[in-house]
Design a protein around this motif. Structure first.
Motif, mmCIF file in Angstrom:
data_model
loop_
_atom_site.group_PDB
_atom_site.id
_atom_site.type_symbol
_atom_site.label_atom_id
_atom_site.label_comp_id
_atom_site.label_asym_id
_atom_site.label_seq_id
_atom_site.Cartn_x
_atom_site.Cartn_y
_atom_site.Cartn_z
ATOM 1 N N ALA A 1 0.839 -1.203 0.000
ATOM 2 C CA ALA A 1 0.000 0.000 0.000
ATOM 3 C C ALA A 1 0.874 1.253 0.000
ATOM 4 O O ALA A 1 0.585 2.239 -0.687
ATOM 5 C CB ALA A 1 -0.928 -0.003 1.215
ATOM 6 N N LEU A 2 1.960 1.228 0.750
ATOM 7 C CA LEU A 2 2.878 2.362 0.782
ATOM 8 C C LEU A 2 3.606 2.515 -0.554
ATOM 9 O O LEU A 2 3.806 3.624 -1.045
ATOM 10 C CB LEU A 2 3.890 2.182 1.917
ATOM 11 N N ASN A 3 3.999 1.379 -1.134
ATOM 12 C CA ASN A 3 4.661 1.437 -2.445
ATOM 13 C C ASN A 3 3.707 1.976 -3.509
ATOM 14 O O ASN A 3 4.107 2.711 -4.414
ATOM 15 C CB ASN A 3 5.158 0.048 -2.840
ATOM 16 N N LEU A 4 2.440 1.598 -3.392
ATOM 17 C CA LEU A 4 1.428 2.086 -4.329
ATOM 18 C C LEU A 4 1.318 3.606 -4.246
ATOM 19 O O LEU A 4 1.260 4.302 -5.261
ATOM 20 C CB LEU A 4 0.076 1.433 -4.024
ATOM 21 N N ALA A 5 1.294 4.124 -3.006
ATOM 22 C CA ALA A 5 1.229 5.578 -2.814
ATOM 23 C C ALA A 5 2.446 6.261 -3.434
ATOM 24 O O ALA A 5 2.333 7.313 -4.065
ATOM 25 C CB ALA A 5 1.133 5.898 -1.323
ATOM 26 N N GLN A 6 3.591 5.649 -3.269
ATOM 27 C CA GLN A 6 4.806 6.220 -3.841
ATOM 28 C C GLN A 6 4.731 6.243 -5.369
ATOM 29 O O GLN A 6 5.143 7.210 -6.012
ATOM 30 C CB GLN A 6 6.017 5.398 -3.387
ATOM 31 N N ASP A 7 4.198 5.184 -5.943
ATOM 32 C CA ASP A 7 4.064 5.121 -7.399
ATOM 33 C C ASP A 7 3.151 6.223 -7.936
ATOM 34 O O ASP A 7 3.267 6.633 -9.087
ATOM 35 C CB ASP A 7 3.518 3.754 -7.827
ATOM 36 N N GLN A 8 2.226 6.680 -7.090
ATOM 37 C CA GLN A 8 1.285 7.721 -7.528
ATOM 38 C C GLN A 8 1.750 9.126 -7.150
ATOM 39 O O GLN A 8 0.976 10.076 -7.184
ATOM 40 C CB GLN A 8 -0.114 7.453 -6.931
ATOM 41 N N GLY A 9 3.007 9.253 -6.739
ATOM 42 C CA GLY A 9 3.562 10.582 -6.506
ATOM 43 C C GLY A 9 3.695 10.999 -5.061
ATOM 44 O O GLY A 9 4.169 12.101 -4.779
#
Length: 366
Positions: free
Chosen positions: A294-302
């Motif tokens: 979930a944290l990596n996903l947030a990072q991928d979205q900026g």
């Protein structure tokens, strides 16, 4: 993250005396005036009796006050010392952060080579309970046999809950560690229902969830959930103009959620992972194992995730000039996510509460 607090000369002298005097069972340490300072040492209840002496520690443990305890373990060898950090789960956030970020300094400045192990505890029973120490010993010694024997005595439900506890602990720390309380180090290939305790699940993500994270603005709240049958990240809610005091009312009280909240008038995005105690075993395993994704996903979205340094409950990141995921909170209930707590995370109060310390306990026998 380091707190800037260091060992005082008073503590150094007290520690030298403790290390050379085999009659001393425990040296309590606290933080006073931005220095690590000693409290009155505690002697063994009888010569070399570690377990019978544990009950004496209740006199220095306070429900909401963190403390460090330096132990002597005669059973493990005359020179074996242990550094325990006790941070109650209901301690003030500032105290949690301060003690968690200073624990490495304590051991390093006193001499890490002098300590056989370090321990982290959040409940009094993890400190004064003999069974907790025996379980730590079993795990530290790599006793897979003793672990298997304990699991054989457990029912299926208990084994599942133990697997969940280990998965959730690893989710907090990122990787398995010897320093996780009663459980100690755990096997990386243990798990239930096809989910391993060391696994960080990576699953498909609904496009709406990606779009919501990418467009997160001040006062926005984005909530992600996991579609259990499909094992897919989905958007549970996106709301705008949310005041800090009302965040808790937007978080599900019955199901786990990953919540991203852009604190108003700041560049701070708060990540809140809630997992109510009534959640199913599979939900708890899946959400705990997927937290890092979930944290990596947030990072991928900026949402840039900077270097993270966690304590038992709260993980903090360094804040960059760009929009940064800078605060992480874990809670078992949405009721814990109050406006005051969010404010305290974003702008920790600069008070002198910890500088005052607390009363030194009397030496046993006096």
């Amino acid at each position: 993250m380091q707190s800037g607090i260091s060992v005082s000369s008073e503590l150094q002298d007290a520690f030298n005396a403790f290390a050379s005097d085999s009659s001393i069972f425990c040296l309590p340490v606290t933080i006073t005036a931005e220095s690590l300072t000693p409290l009155s040492p505690i002697g063994f209840s009888s010569p070399g009796a570690f377990y019978p002496s544990l009950s004496q520690l209740s006199s220095v443990l306070q429900p909401k006050t963190p403390i460090y305890l330096l132990f002597r373990r005669p059973e493990a060898g005359s020179s074996s010392l242990i550094a325990l950090t006790y941070i109650p789960s209901n301690a003030p956030v500032r105290a949690k952060t301060l003690f968690a970020s200073t624990r490495a300094t304590l051991v390093r400045e006193l001499g890490s080579e002098k300590f056989a192990s370090t321990v982290f505890a959040t409940e009094e029973e993890e400190v004064v309970g003999a069974e907790a120490w025996r379980e730590r010993d079993d795990e530290k010694n790599g006793s897979s046999k003793s672990r298997s024997q304990r699991e054989e005595l457990m029912g299926e439900k208990e084994r599942e809950l133990e697997a969940v506890r280990r998965a959730e602990e690893e989710a907090r720390n990122g990787t398995p560690s010897r320093d996780i309380g009663i459980g100690g180090t755990f096997a990386r290939n243990g798990g239930i229902g096809g989910l391993t305790s060391s696994m960080q699940c990576k699953m498909p993500v609904d496009e709406d969830a990606k779009t919501a994270l990418e467009s997160l603005q001040q006062g926005d709240l984005v909530q992600l959930a996991i579609d259990i049958p499909k094992e897919t990240f989905i958007l549970a809610a996106k709301e705008s103009g949310i005041e800090p005091n009302s965040v808790q009312s937007h978080i599900s009280p019955s199901s786990p959620r990953y919540t991203f909240y852009h604190y108003p008038d700041s560049d701070v995005v708060i990540f809140v992972y809630t997992c109510p105690s009534g959640s199913s075993i599979k939900e708890r395993m899946l959400y705990a194992s997927s937290r890092m994704h979930a944290l990596n996903l947030a990072q991928d979205q900026g949402l840039k995730v900077s270097k993270k340094v966690r304590d038992h409950v709260v993980g903090r990141c360094l804040i960059d000039p760009v929009l940064t995921l800078s605060v992480q909170i874990e809670a078992s209930s949405s009721d814990e996510i109050t406006g005051e707590r969010l404010q305290e995370e974003v702008s920790p109060p600069q008070d002198d509460g910890l500088r005052k310390g607390f009363a030194r306990p009397r030496r046993p026998g006096r």
